[in-house]
Design an enzyme around this catalytic site. Structure first.
Site, short mmCIF file in Angstrom:
data_model
loop_
_atom_site.label_atom_id
_atom_site.label_comp_id
_atom_site.label_asym_id
_atom_site.label_seq_id
_atom_site.Cartn_x
_atom_site.Cartn_y
_atom_site.Cartn_z
N PRO A 2 0.63 -1.31 -0.14
CA PRO A 2 0.08 0.05 -0.02
C PRO A 2 1.04 1.12 0.19
O PRO A 2 1.91 1.46 0.84
CB PRO A 2 -0.78 -0.15 1.31
CG PRO A 2 -0.78 -1.58 1.62
CD PRO A 2 0.40 -2.13 0.94
N GLU A 3 0.54 2.08 -0.98
CA GLU A 3 1.09 3.50 -0.99
C GLU A 3 0.35 4.56 -0.31
O GLU A 3 -0.51 4.06 -0.02
CB GLU A 3 1.77 3.76 -2.28
CG GLU A 3 2.61 2.60 -3.09
CD GLU A 3 2.89 3.04 -4.43
OE1 GLU A 3 3.01 4.13 -4.96
OE2 GLU A 3 3.28 1.81 -5.12
N LYS A 54 2.90 7.00 4.64
CA LYS A 54 2.28 5.52 4.46
C LYS A 54 1.89 5.13 5.70
O LYS A 54 1.48 3.85 5.98
CB LYS A 54 3.10 4.62 3.70
CG LYS A 54 3.63 5.10 2.42
CD LYS A 54 4.62 4.19 1.61
CE LYS A 54 4.91 4.69 0.49
NZ LYS A 54 6.01 3.95 -0.16
N HIS A 101 -2.83 -15.53 7.20
CA HIS A 101 -1.84 -14.37 7.32
C HIS A 101 -2.29 -13.40 8.40
O HIS A 101 -1.64 -12.43 8.40
CB HIS A 101 -1.58 -13.70 5.77
CG HIS A 101 -1.17 -14.64 4.93
ND1 HIS A 101 -1.68 -15.10 3.74
CD2 HIS A 101 0.23 -15.51 5.04
CE1 HIS A 101 -0.92 -15.84 2.91
NE2 HIS A 101 0.06 -16.21 3.64
N ARG A 120 4.26 -11.17 4.76
CA ARG A 120 5.77 -11.09 4.77
C ARG A 120 6.05 -10.55 6.01
O ARG A 120 7.29 -10.50 6.43
CB ARG A 120 6.37 -10.20 3.64
CG ARG A 120 6.27 -11.07 2.12
CD ARG A 120 6.70 -10.25 1.07
NE ARG A 120 8.15 -10.13 1.08
CZ ARG A 120 8.79 -9.55 0.09
NH1 ARG A 120 8.33 -9.00 -1.01
NH2 ARG A 120 10.20 -9.73 -0.01
N ARG A 272 14.16 -2.08 -8.08
CA ARG A 272 12.79 -2.32 -8.05
C ARG A 272 12.21 -2.50 -9.44
O ARG A 272 13.04 -2.05 -10.40
CB ARG A 272 11.87 -1.26 -7.42
CG ARG A 272 12.58 -0.64 -6.15
CD ARG A 272 12.21 -1.55 -4.81
NE ARG A 272 10.97 -2.05 -5.08
CZ ARG A 272 9.89 -1.29 -4.28
NH1 ARG A 272 10.39 -0.36 -3.51
NH2 ARG A 272 8.71 -1.65 -4.10
#
Length: 282
Positions: A2-3, A54, A101, A120, A272
């Site tokens: 998410p940005e 963020k 998760h 993650r 990236r």
DNA sequence: CTAGGATCCTGTCAGC
DNA sequence: TGCTGACAGGATCCTA
């Protein structure tokens, strides 16, 4: 992750769903995902929800705060009469909660729940008092958001990074807040700049256009509910997506550029994945 | 001070 | 099928 637009979408959603609810219980399924002492938030009412870049900041009645950073794969899912979810787009929205998760979840006094999922485990929820919030290294070093930065300030910031690829500079939250991999690529496309161009090769006009582009693409995303999950409840299970509707280059490699018809390419810049149009960016 | 790379972690996918 | 490496919407830490 998410940005900024996705986090803002979450902020607005939570504003609608959890203000004035009291935290009845906190379940920590992964220690790494929860920092600080949960006793400081138990029984507390949610007072307001702010955002810096963020990071989400949730204020409680006793003046403690929870900072939530979703990093790459975090998502927040509110389940009550209505369901609201935003953040990382991968799976889980239709799953039973807590899911595979889910790292932390909250139960409110009215029986509704808020789930923090994070594949993650890079993201976290941090319980902080006023002082730790005021001195937090991430928050204190965070640069202004694009719309709070003048063109001159943006230009002056760039001058300190003459030898870096432009994309690396705008991804760094110390330089400008809220830009991530999607909007870095989209902003460069808007300004017709190849993302790996050294800052020293940019004109003042290039820089102005880039700042304008970042504001524009992020605002458009906020207006449409962030790039993820807006319509995740659609019966066919598809997720509404800023990417589908608005992305010009991100994850469009192999497809036609809407501006010039060339084939969108993908490469690697600043460590990236980087998407660009070889026809109209230079 | 800046610049670049490794690293945290789990999962998926392409290519043997 | 099973293995391997690359990669993923982020940020920090370490080194030069």
């Amino acid at each position: 992750m998410p940005e900024l637009p996705e986090v803002e979408t979450i902020r607005r959603g939570l504003d609608k769903f959890i203000i004035n609810k009291k935290i009845a219980d906190v379940s920590i399924l992964c220690e790494k995902s929860f920092r600080g002492n949960k006793d400081f938030i138990l029984g507390q009412k949610i007072v307001k929800i702010d955002r810096r870049g963020k990071a989400l900041l949730i204020k409680l009645e006793n003046n403690f705060w929870m900072m939530i950073h979703l990093r790459m794969t975090g998502q927040l899912i509110f389940v009550g009469k209505e369901k609201f979810a935003a953040g990382h787009p991968d799976g889980g929205f239709t799953e039973e909660m807590p899911g595979r998760h889910t790292r932390v979840y909250f139960e409110f006094d009215d029986g509704t729940h808020l789930y923090f999922n994070d594949l993650r485990k890079f993201g976290f929820i941090s319980v902080m008092d006023e002082l730790s919030l005021a001195t937090d290294p991430f928050l204190t070093k965070l640069a202004p958001e694009p719309w709070d930065m003048s063109k001159d300030a943006f230009w002056e910031m760039l001058q300190r990074h003459q030898n870096s690829p432009i994309k690396a500079v705008i991804l760094d939250q110390h330089n400008i807040a809220g830009v991530g991999n999607i909007y870095a690529d989209e902003g460069c496309f808007y300004a017709k700049i190849l993302p790996w161009r050294k800052v020293s090769t940019l004109s003042h006009e290039d820089a102005d256009l880039l700042l304008e582009g970042l504001c524009s693409v992020m605002q458009a995303s906020i207006d449409s509910g962030g790039s993820t999950m807006k319509d995740y409840v659609r019966a066919d299970g598809t997720k509404g997506s800023y990417l589908e509707k608005f992305a010009q280059v991100f994850r469009r490699e192999g497809l036609e550029c809407a501006r010039c018809g060339s084939e969108i390419q993908k490469t690697r810049t600043a460590g990236r994945g980087t998407h660009y149009c070889p026809g109209c960016q230079e």
